[in-house]
Design a protein around this motif. Structure first.
Motif, PDB file in Angstrom:
ATOM      1  N   ASP A  62       0.863  -1.181   0.000  1.00  0.00           N
ATOM      2  CA  ASP A  62       0.000   0.000   0.000  1.00  0.00           C
ATOM      3  C   ASP A  62       0.903   1.235   0.000  1.00  0.00           C
ATOM      4  OD1 ASP A  62      -1.943   1.926   0.375  1.00  0.00           O
ATOM      5  OD2 ASP A  62      -2.650   1.169   2.314  1.00  0.00           O
ATOM      6  N   VAL A  63       1.111   1.826  -1.185  1.00  0.00           N
ATOM      7  CA  VAL A  63       2.025   2.960  -1.299  1.00  0.00           C
ATOM      8  C   VAL A  63       1.266   4.262  -1.056  1.00  0.00           C
ATOM      9  CG1 VAL A  63       3.708   1.816  -2.767  1.00  0.00           C
ATOM     10  CG2 VAL A  63       1.774   2.968  -3.835  1.00  0.00           C
ATOM     11  N   GLY A  64       1.860   5.145  -0.260  1.00  0.00           N
ATOM     12  CA  GLY A  64       1.151   6.345   0.154  1.00  0.00           C
ATOM     13  C   GLY A  64      -0.010   5.970   1.049  1.00  0.00           C
ATOM     14  N   CYS A  65       0.268   5.117   2.034  1.00  0.00           N
ATOM     15  CA  CYS A  65      -0.804   4.502   2.831  1.00  0.00           C
ATOM     16  C   CYS A  65      -1.486   5.467   3.774  1.00  0.00           C
ATOM     17  CB  CYS A  65      -0.256   3.320   3.625  1.00  0.00           C
ATOM     18  SG  CYS A  65       0.982   3.766   4.872  1.00  0.00           S
ATOM     19  N   GLY A  66      -0.908   6.652   4.000  1.00  0.00           N
ATOM     20  CA  GLY A  66      -1.527   7.601   4.918  1.00  0.00           C
ATOM     21  C   GLY A  66      -1.701   7.013   6.300  1.00  0.00           C
ATOM     22  N   THR A  67      -2.885   7.167   6.867  1.00  0.00           N
ATOM     23  CA  THR A  67      -3.159   6.672   8.217  1.00  0.00           C
ATOM     24  C   THR A  67      -3.581   5.204   8.243  1.00  0.00           C
ATOM     25  OG1 THR A  67      -5.434   7.476   8.091  1.00  0.00           O
ATOM     26  CG2 THR A  67      -3.789   8.965   9.055  1.00  0.00           C
ATOM     27  N   GLY A  74       9.045   6.162   4.151  1.00  0.00           N
ATOM     28  CA  GLY A  74       9.871   6.237   2.951  1.00  0.00           C
ATOM     29  C   GLY A  74       9.109   6.834   1.794  1.00  0.00           C
ATOM     30  N   ASP A  75       9.807   7.074   0.715  1.00  0.00           N
ATOM     31  CA  ASP A  75       9.237   7.650  -0.497  1.00  0.00           C
ATOM     32  C   ASP A  75       8.367   6.606  -1.189  1.00  0.00           C
ATOM     33  OD1 ASP A  75       8.671   8.829  -2.928  1.00  0.00           O
ATOM     34  OD2 ASP A  75      10.743   9.337  -3.400  1.00  0.00           O
ATOM     35  N   ALA A  76       7.076   6.898  -1.300  1.00  0.00           N
ATOM     36  CA  ALA A  76       6.180   5.948  -1.953  1.00  0.00           C
ATOM     37  C   ALA A  76       6.529   5.745  -3.422  1.00  0.00           C
ATOM     38  CB  ALA A  76       4.731   6.422  -1.835  1.00  0.00           C
ATOM     39  N   GLY A  77       7.186   6.728  -4.029  1.00  0.00           N
ATOM     40  CA  GLY A  77       7.581   6.581  -5.427  1.00  0.00           C
ATOM     41  C   GLY A  77       8.658   5.539  -5.632  1.00  0.00           C
ATOM     42  N   THR A  78       9.486   5.351  -4.628  1.00  0.00           N
ATOM     43  CA  THR A  78      10.522   4.311  -4.646  1.00  0.00           C
ATOM     44  C   THR A  78      10.479   3.604  -3.293  1.00  0.00           C
ATOM     45  OG1 THR A  78      12.165   5.946  -3.930  1.00  0.00           O
ATOM     46  CG2 THR A  78      12.025   5.490  -6.292  1.00  0.00           C
ATOM     47  N   PRO A  79       9.514   2.747  -3.075  1.00  0.00           N
ATOM     48  CA  PRO A  79       9.296   2.153  -1.753  1.00  0.00           C
ATOM     49  C   PRO A  79      10.530   1.419  -1.231  1.00  0.00           C
ATOM     50  CG  PRO A  79       7.452   1.684  -3.216  1.00  0.00           C
ATOM     51  CD  PRO A  79       8.538   2.275  -4.065  1.00  0.00           C
ATOM     52  N   PRO A  80      10.869   1.610   0.052  1.00  0.00           N
ATOM     53  CA  PRO A  80      12.062   0.993   0.641  1.00  0.00           C
ATOM     54  C   PRO A  80      11.810  -0.446   1.068  1.00  0.00           C
ATOM     55  CG  PRO A  80      10.985   2.347   2.284  1.00  0.00           C
ATOM     56  CD  PRO A  80      10.190   2.505   1.017  1.00  0.00           C
ATOM     57  N   LEU A 121       5.399   4.577 -11.415  1.00  0.00           N
ATOM     58  CA  LEU A 121       4.655   3.446 -11.971  1.00  0.00           C
ATOM     59  C   LEU A 121       5.603   2.313 -12.347  1.00  0.00           C
ATOM     60  CD1 LEU A 121       2.136   5.372 -14.259  1.00  0.00           C
ATOM     61  CD2 LEU A 121       1.591   4.189 -12.118  1.00  0.00           C
ATOM     62  N   ARG A 122       6.719   2.656 -12.961  1.00  0.00           N
ATOM     63  CA  ARG A 122       7.696   1.616 -13.326  1.00  0.00           C
ATOM     64  C   ARG A 122       8.263   0.942 -12.079  1.00  0.00           C
ATOM     65  NH1 ARG A 122       9.071   5.778 -17.001  1.00  0.00           N
ATOM     66  NH2 ARG A 122      10.877   6.399 -15.733  1.00  0.00           N
ATOM     67  N   ALA A 123       8.531   1.735 -11.041  1.00  0.00           N
ATOM     68  CA  ALA A 123       9.068   1.167  -9.799  1.00  0.00           C
ATOM     69  C   ALA A 123       8.060   0.229  -9.147  1.00  0.00           C
ATOM     70  CB  ALA A 123       9.453   2.288  -8.838  1.00  0.00           C
ATOM     71  N   TRP A 124       6.789   0.580  -9.197  1.00  0.00           N
ATOM     72  CA  TRP A 124       5.759  -0.272  -8.585  1.00  0.00           C
ATOM     73  C   TRP A 124       5.589  -1.572  -9.362  1.00  0.00           C
ATOM     74  CZ3 TRP A 124       1.853   4.366  -8.184  1.00  0.00           C
ATOM     75  CH2 TRP A 124       2.337   5.266  -7.224  1.00  0.00           C
ATOM     76  N   VAL A 125       5.572  -1.476 -10.674  1.00  0.00           N
ATOM     77  CA  VAL A 125       5.449  -2.687 -11.487  1.00  0.00           C
ATOM     78  C   VAL A 125       6.634  -3.618 -11.228  1.00  0.00           C
ATOM     79  CG1 VAL A 125       5.515  -3.541 -13.861  1.00  0.00           C
ATOM     80  CG2 VAL A 125       3.964  -1.668 -13.253  1.00  0.00           C
ATOM     81  N   ALA A 126       7.814  -3.044 -11.042  1.00  0.00           N
ATOM     82  CA  ALA A 126       9.009  -3.857 -10.787  1.00  0.00           C
ATOM     83  C   ALA A 126       8.921  -4.604  -9.461  1.00  0.00           C
ATOM     84  CB  ALA A 126      10.257  -2.976 -10.796  1.00  0.00           C
ATOM     85  N   ARG A 127       8.051  -4.162  -8.583  1.00  0.00           N
ATOM     86  CA  ARG A 127       7.879  -4.830  -7.294  1.00  0.00           C
ATOM     87  C   ARG A 127       6.778  -5.880  -7.306  1.00  0.00           C
ATOM     88  NH1 ARG A 127      10.581  -0.400  -6.524  1.00  0.00           N
ATOM     89  NH2 ARG A 127      11.836  -0.044  -4.656  1.00  0.00           N
ATOM     90  N   LEU A 128       6.168  -6.091  -8.450  1.00  0.00           N
ATOM     91  CA  LEU A 128       5.120  -7.097  -8.558  1.00  0.00           C
ATOM     92  C   LEU A 128       5.677  -8.432  -9.042  1.00  0.00           C
ATOM     93  CD1 LEU A 128       2.272  -4.991 -10.183  1.00  0.00           C
ATOM     94  CD2 LEU A 128       2.167  -6.124  -7.946  1.00  0.00           C
ATOM     95  N   ARG A 129       5.114  -9.493  -8.514  1.00  0.00           N
ATOM     96  CA  ARG A 129       5.411 -10.826  -9.026  1.00  0.00           C
ATOM     97  C   ARG A 129       4.742 -11.007 -10.389  1.00  0.00           C
ATOM     98  NH1 ARG A 129       3.819 -12.659  -3.211  1.00  0.00           N
ATOM     99  NH2 ARG A 129       5.866 -12.719  -2.194  1.00  0.00           N
ATOM    100  N   PRO A 130       5.207 -11.942 -11.189  1.00  0.00           N
ATOM    101  CA  PRO A 130       4.502 -12.236 -12.447  1.00  0.00           C
ATOM    102  C   PRO A 130       3.027 -12.549 -12.174  1.00  0.00           C
ATOM    103  CG  PRO A 130       6.620 -13.341 -12.395  1.00  0.00           C
ATOM    104  CD  PRO A 130       6.424 -12.751 -11.028  1.00  0.00           C
TER     105      PRO A 130
END
Length: 230
Positions: free
Chosen positions: A65-70, A113-119, A144-153
């Motif tokens: 959950d990127v940019g998860c807020g509260t 951390g930066d939601a654009g490049t999640p740690p 968007l590219r960083a998030w896709v790279a963190r997904l499994r096939p």
């Protein structure tokens, strides 16, 4: 992250991460007062639970959950049995998310951390979820590219976004330089689909502006969920 958008300013000077952190830290205390942030009203909470159930696998999944807020959506996901990692730039948002899950007796991992490049290192996820965050990012397409790279096939990218007609009406200016953000004021479904399509095997868009239960009342701007498969 947001339901009612803050007022953008036109200063073209890039804003530092420290200013963004300070803005959202200051917003944390009242963040859940918005119906679609705190999900305190049962009809709103139920509407978001239904939306998430339609976007994520039924079986327990690893969700980022990127940019998860509260942590309101993280809480719904954990209640549904998913293994949740939440990331937000603002420490006070993360503090409230951690407390919210703990009060419910549920486990989740929260990171500042930066939601654009999640740690999150080399960990991969079944779902990456982002709600109302892209407008705040200096390079949303890189995110968007960083998030896709963190997904499994076979994983899913779930983006709840919109183009905010009410931006500029709240009287709470965002950080200096917001006017230069590529998607300041939100992003249309067509524009976001064009950015995601080269990264995905397929996608579909579900309009949400006609679903007042999600927002605590009717809205007049464009809101939608884009679900893409890797």
């Amino acid at each position: 992250m947001m339901g009612t958008m803050p007022d953008p300013v036109s200063d073209p000077v890039p804003h530092p991460a420290s200013a963004i952190t300070a803005y959202w830290d200051a917003a944390a205390a009242a963040f859940d007062d918005e119906a679609d942030h705190g999900l305190r009203r049962q009809p709103v909470r139920a509407a978001w639970a239904r939306l998430l159930a339609s976007c994520v696998p039924a079986e327990p999944a690893d969700v980022l959950d990127v940019g998860c807020g509260t942590g309101s959506l993280s809480l719904l996901l954990a209640e549904a049995g998913h293994r949740v990692t939440g990331v937000d730039l603002a420490p006070r948002m993360i503090e409230r998310a951690t407390a919210k899950l703990a009060a419910a007796g549920l486990a989740a991992r929260f990171l500042v951390g930066d939601a654009g490049t999640p740690p999150t290192g080399e960990q991969r996820y079944d779902v990456v979820l982002c709600r109302h965050l892209l407008w705040t990012l200096p390079d949303p397409e890189a995110a968007l590219r960083a998030w896709v790279a963190r997904l499994r096939p076979g994983g899913r990218l779930v983006l709840v976004e919109g183009r905010w007609r009410e931006a500029g009406q709240s009287g709470a200016p965002y950080v200096a330089g917001a006017g230069a953000l590529p998607w300041n004021g939100g992003v249309t479904a067509d524009a976001l689909a064009a950015a995601v399509r080269p990264l995905a095997a397929g996608l579909h868009v579900e309009p949400l502006d006609g679903e007042p239960a999600l927002w605590g009342g009717p809205v007049t701007d464009e809101r939608y969920a884009l679900i893409a498969r890797v």
